[in-house]
Design a protein around this motif. Sequence first.
Motif, PDB file in Angstrom:
ATOM      1  N   LEU A 133      52.609 -59.577  55.403  1.00 47.32           N
ATOM      2  CA  LEU A 133      53.601 -60.524  54.903  1.00 47.32           C
ATOM      3  C   LEU A 133      54.948 -60.158  55.508  1.00 47.32           C
ATOM      4  CD1 LEU A 133      54.564 -62.790  52.918  1.00 47.32           C
ATOM      5  CD2 LEU A 133      54.985 -60.951  51.257  1.00 47.32           C
ATOM      6  N   LEU A 134      55.585 -61.127  56.172  1.00 46.93           N
ATOM      7  CA  LEU A 134      56.910 -60.934  56.744  1.00 46.93           C
ATOM      8  C   LEU A 134      57.960 -61.534  55.821  1.00 46.93           C
ATOM      9  CD1 LEU A 134      56.214 -61.744  60.504  1.00 46.93           C
ATOM     10  CD2 LEU A 134      57.080 -59.578  59.614  1.00 46.93           C
ATOM     11  N   LEU A 135      58.983 -60.744  55.517  1.00 46.50           N
ATOM     12  CA  LEU A 135      60.055 -61.150  54.616  1.00 46.50           C
ATOM     13  C   LEU A 135      61.409 -60.906  55.265  1.00 46.50           C
ATOM     14  CD1 LEU A 135      58.690 -59.383  51.412  1.00 46.50           C
ATOM     15  CD2 LEU A 135      58.738 -61.867  51.769  1.00 46.50           C
ATOM     16  N   GLN A 136      62.408 -61.719  54.883  1.00 48.33           N
ATOM     17  CA  GLN A 136      63.791 -61.549  55.283  1.00 48.33           C
ATOM     18  C   GLN A 136      64.659 -61.878  54.065  1.00 48.33           C
ATOM     19  OE1 GLN A 136      62.351 -64.605  56.343  1.00 48.33           O
ATOM     20  NE2 GLN A 136      60.762 -63.414  57.372  1.00 48.33           N
ATOM     21  N   LEU A 137      65.975 -61.983  54.253  1.00 44.63           N
ATOM     22  CA  LEU A 137      66.867 -62.178  53.108  1.00 44.63           C
ATOM     23  C   LEU A 137      67.702 -63.447  53.221  1.00 44.63           C
ATOM     24  CD1 LEU A 137      68.100 -58.487  52.652  1.00 44.63           C
ATOM     25  CD2 LEU A 137      66.196 -59.642  51.501  1.00 44.63           C
ATOM     26  N   GLU A 138      67.170 -64.489  53.882  1.00 46.92           N
ATOM     27  CA  GLU A 138      67.878 -65.770  53.963  1.00 46.92           C
ATOM     28  C   GLU A 138      67.398 -66.762  52.912  1.00 46.92           C
ATOM     29  OE1 GLU A 138      69.358 -65.944  58.609  1.00 46.92           O
ATOM     30  OE2 GLU A 138      67.592 -67.096  58.053  1.00 46.92           O
ATOM     31  N   ILE A 139      66.564 -66.312  51.977  1.00 44.11           N
ATOM     32  CA  ILE A 139      66.196 -67.075  50.788  1.00 44.11           C
ATOM     33  C   ILE A 139      66.577 -66.223  49.583  1.00 44.11           C
ATOM     34  CG2 ILE A 139      64.342 -68.353  51.927  1.00 44.11           C
ATOM     35  CD1 ILE A 139      62.338 -66.430  50.588  1.00 44.11           C
ATOM     36  N   LEU A 160      59.729 -55.980  55.833  1.00 44.26           N
ATOM     37  CA  LEU A 160      60.977 -56.607  55.391  1.00 44.26           C
ATOM     38  C   LEU A 160      62.083 -56.384  56.408  1.00 44.26           C
ATOM     39  CD1 LEU A 160      62.907 -57.923  53.314  1.00 44.26           C
ATOM     40  CD2 LEU A 160      63.142 -55.660  52.250  1.00 44.26           C
ATOM     41  N   THR A 161      62.660 -57.486  56.897  1.00 47.75           N
ATOM     42  CA  THR A 161      63.869 -57.441  57.709  1.00 47.75           C
ATOM     43  C   THR A 161      65.052 -57.662  56.775  1.00 47.75           C
ATOM     44  OG1 THR A 161      62.692 -58.355  59.629  1.00 47.75           O
ATOM     45  CG2 THR A 161      65.101 -58.474  59.651  1.00 47.75           C
ATOM     46  N   PRO A 162      65.877 -56.643  56.511  1.00 48.80           N
ATOM     47  CA  PRO A 162      66.948 -56.771  55.502  1.00 48.80           C
ATOM     48  C   PRO A 162      68.191 -57.449  56.059  1.00 48.80           C
ATOM     49  CG  PRO A 162      66.956 -54.557  56.372  1.00 48.80           C
ATOM     50  CD  PRO A 162      65.815 -55.277  57.062  1.00 48.80           C
ATOM     51  N   ALA A 163      68.050 -58.726  56.415  1.00 52.17           N
ATOM     52  CA  ALA A 163      69.154 -59.484  57.007  1.00 52.17           C
ATOM     53  C   ALA A 163      69.214 -60.868  56.381  1.00 52.17           C
ATOM     54  CB  ALA A 163      68.954 -59.603  58.521  1.00 52.17           C
ATOM     55  N   PRO A 164      70.431 -61.337  56.025  1.00 51.28           N
ATOM     56  CA  PRO A 164      71.706 -60.635  56.115  1.00 51.28           C
ATOM     57  C   PRO A 164      71.730 -59.384  55.223  1.00 51.28           C
ATOM     58  CG  PRO A 164      72.016 -62.980  55.715  1.00 51.28           C
ATOM     59  CD  PRO A 164      70.581 -62.702  55.491  1.00 51.28           C
ATOM     60  N   ASN A 174      60.562 -50.371  46.826  1.00 47.36           N
ATOM     61  CA  ASN A 174      59.310 -49.704  46.454  1.00 47.36           C
ATOM     62  C   ASN A 174      58.080 -50.542  46.794  1.00 47.36           C
ATOM     63  OD1 ASN A 174      60.718 -47.512  45.510  1.00 47.36           O
ATOM     64  ND2 ASN A 174      60.623 -48.115  43.363  1.00 47.36           N
ATOM     65  N   ALA A 175      58.258 -51.857  46.944  1.00 48.02           N
ATOM     66  CA  ALA A 175      57.146 -52.749  47.293  1.00 48.02           C
ATOM     67  C   ALA A 175      57.096 -53.048  48.783  1.00 48.02           C
ATOM     68  CB  ALA A 175      57.253 -54.052  46.497  1.00 48.02           C
ATOM     69  N   THR A 176      57.952 -52.385  49.564  1.00 45.71           N
ATOM     70  CA  THR A 176      58.018 -52.599  51.007  1.00 45.71           C
ATOM     71  C   THR A 176      57.283 -51.483  51.733  1.00 45.71           C
ATOM     72  OG1 THR A 176      60.143 -53.755  50.843  1.00 45.71           O
ATOM     73  CG2 THR A 176      59.577 -52.796  52.978  1.00 45.71           C
ATOM     74  N   ASP A 177      56.400 -51.854  52.641  1.00 45.23           N
ATOM     75  CA  ASP A 177      55.680 -50.859  53.436  1.00 45.23           C
ATOM     76  C   ASP A 177      56.464 -50.441  54.669  1.00 45.23           C
ATOM     77  OD1 ASP A 177      53.156 -50.710  51.915  1.00 45.23           O
ATOM     78  OD2 ASP A 177      52.979 -52.813  52.473  1.00 45.23           O
ATOM     79  N   LEU A 178      57.099 -51.416  55.331  1.00 48.34           N
ATOM     80  CA  LEU A 178      57.857 -51.138  56.551  1.00 48.34           C
ATOM     81  C   LEU A 178      59.183 -51.883  56.477  1.00 48.34           C
ATOM     82  CD1 LEU A 178      58.190 -50.083  59.458  1.00 48.34           C
ATOM     83  CD2 LEU A 178      56.892 -52.066  60.242  1.00 48.34           C
ATOM     84  N   LEU A 179      60.286 -51.138  56.530  1.00 46.29           N
ATOM     85  CA  LEU A 179      61.624 -51.732  56.530  1.00 46.29           C
ATOM     86  C   LEU A 179      62.090 -51.809  57.972  1.00 46.29           C
ATOM     87  CD1 LEU A 179      63.817 -52.710  54.500  1.00 46.29           C
ATOM     88  CD2 LEU A 179      64.865 -50.445  54.741  1.00 46.29           C
ATOM     89  N   LEU A 180      62.630 -52.984  58.368  1.00 48.11           N
ATOM     90  CA  LEU A 180      62.928 -53.248  59.781  1.00 48.11           C
ATOM     91  C   LEU A 180      64.373 -53.723  59.955  1.00 48.11           C
ATOM     92  CD1 LEU A 180      61.782 -53.424  62.660  1.00 48.11           C
ATOM     93  CD2 LEU A 180      60.834 -55.658  62.069  1.00 48.11           C
ATOM     94  N   GLU A 208      57.932 -46.241  55.732  1.00 46.67           N
ATOM     95  CA  GLU A 208      58.165 -46.360  57.164  1.00 46.67           C
ATOM     96  C   GLU A 208      59.410 -47.197  57.425  1.00 46.67           C
ATOM     97  OE1 GLU A 208      54.155 -46.442  59.674  1.00 46.67           O
ATOM     98  OE2 GLU A 208      54.134 -47.987  58.114  1.00 46.67           O
ATOM     99  N   VAL A 209      60.177 -46.799  58.447  1.00 45.58           N
ATOM    100  CA  VAL A 209      61.386 -47.522  58.845  1.00 45.58           C
ATOM    101  C   VAL A 209      61.394 -47.656  60.361  1.00 45.58           C
ATOM    102  CG1 VAL A 209      63.916 -47.549  58.859  1.00 45.58           C
ATOM    103  CG2 VAL A 209      62.687 -46.585  56.892  1.00 45.58           C
ATOM    104  N   VAL A 210      61.696 -48.854  60.852  1.00 47.11           N
ATOM    105  CA  VAL A 210      61.959 -49.075  62.267  1.00 47.11           C
ATOM    106  C   VAL A 210      63.360 -49.653  62.382  1.00 47.11           C
ATOM    107  CG1 VAL A 210      61.349 -50.334  64.359  1.00 47.11           C
ATOM    108  CG2 VAL A 210      59.541 -49.419  62.894  1.00 47.11           C
TER     109      VAL A 210
END
Length: 297
Positions: A133-139, A160-164, A174-180, A208-210
């Motif tokens: 599942l791909l997530l971002q922060l524009e919603i 999760l792409t934390p943008a904006p 805590n529910a995120t596997d990979l923060l991008l 994990e973080v990229v």
Amino acid sequence: MSHIVVLGSTNMDLVTFVEKAPQRGETVTGREFRTIPGGKGANQAVAAARAGATVSMIGAVGNDAFGTRLRSTLEQAGVDTGRLRTTEGDSGTAHVVVDDDGGNAIVVIPAANGTVDHLTPGDEELIASADALLLQLEIPLGAVLAGALTARAHGVRTILTPAPAQPLPVDLLNATDLLLPNEHEVATLTGRTDPRTAALALLDEVPEVVVTLGAAGCLYAARDAEPLTVPAPEVTAVDTTGAGDTFAGTLAVALAEGRPMPDALAWAAAASALSVQRPGASESMPHRPEIDAQYTS
């Protein structure tokens, strides 16, 4: 084929190309204006589809002309839009200024995206069927959290792409596997300007973080591994809009196919390098044969 679900935004990018971006209070003359389908969610969906995955999009567009074109663009890319609902009013827009160095500045107007504040019937089942599942922060954040918790409950990898960039609730981390994040977003999240130090600090919250570093490539950090830097191919950038979304969508496909992380990161970096050599966001995203050719060159 891997199955990727994207829960996120769909915008029409209103893009102006200029020699140099204006400063506050300054007026400059641009040389070109284009309307290009985008939005971080839709961009990642197109990138994943072109990279070879079966992709489904959860989100919303308005009942305007932009909404019709946005839905059509996703479908032409092979993205399933059965969970992309149509709302009354305007579709989301992003107002983008691109300079001759390939840099950009963006103002996003959420519009229809702002109505995606919860999961609707059928969304949970779709997420449960995914490989990632791909997530971002524009919603709205409530929907992002609901999606992440649903994925976690069904054993689906969450990226999760934390943008904006904005402060993130502990429940979401805590529910995120990979923060991008990119290097600016990771600094906002941690208050640390060094990407390596910031990434290591985030491992207290996510496994994990990229951190994407633009032309410098990316940095990978995990709780059970030494940090790893993967360089980016050397190219001349025309427009960096959508490069991060290309990376995210392609990385999700690589990981869903079981590629080792170093290989997955290099493959995603190859895709991102191709995208910055073309104008636009979704229009610039490469297809799988191009990515494979760039990766092996």
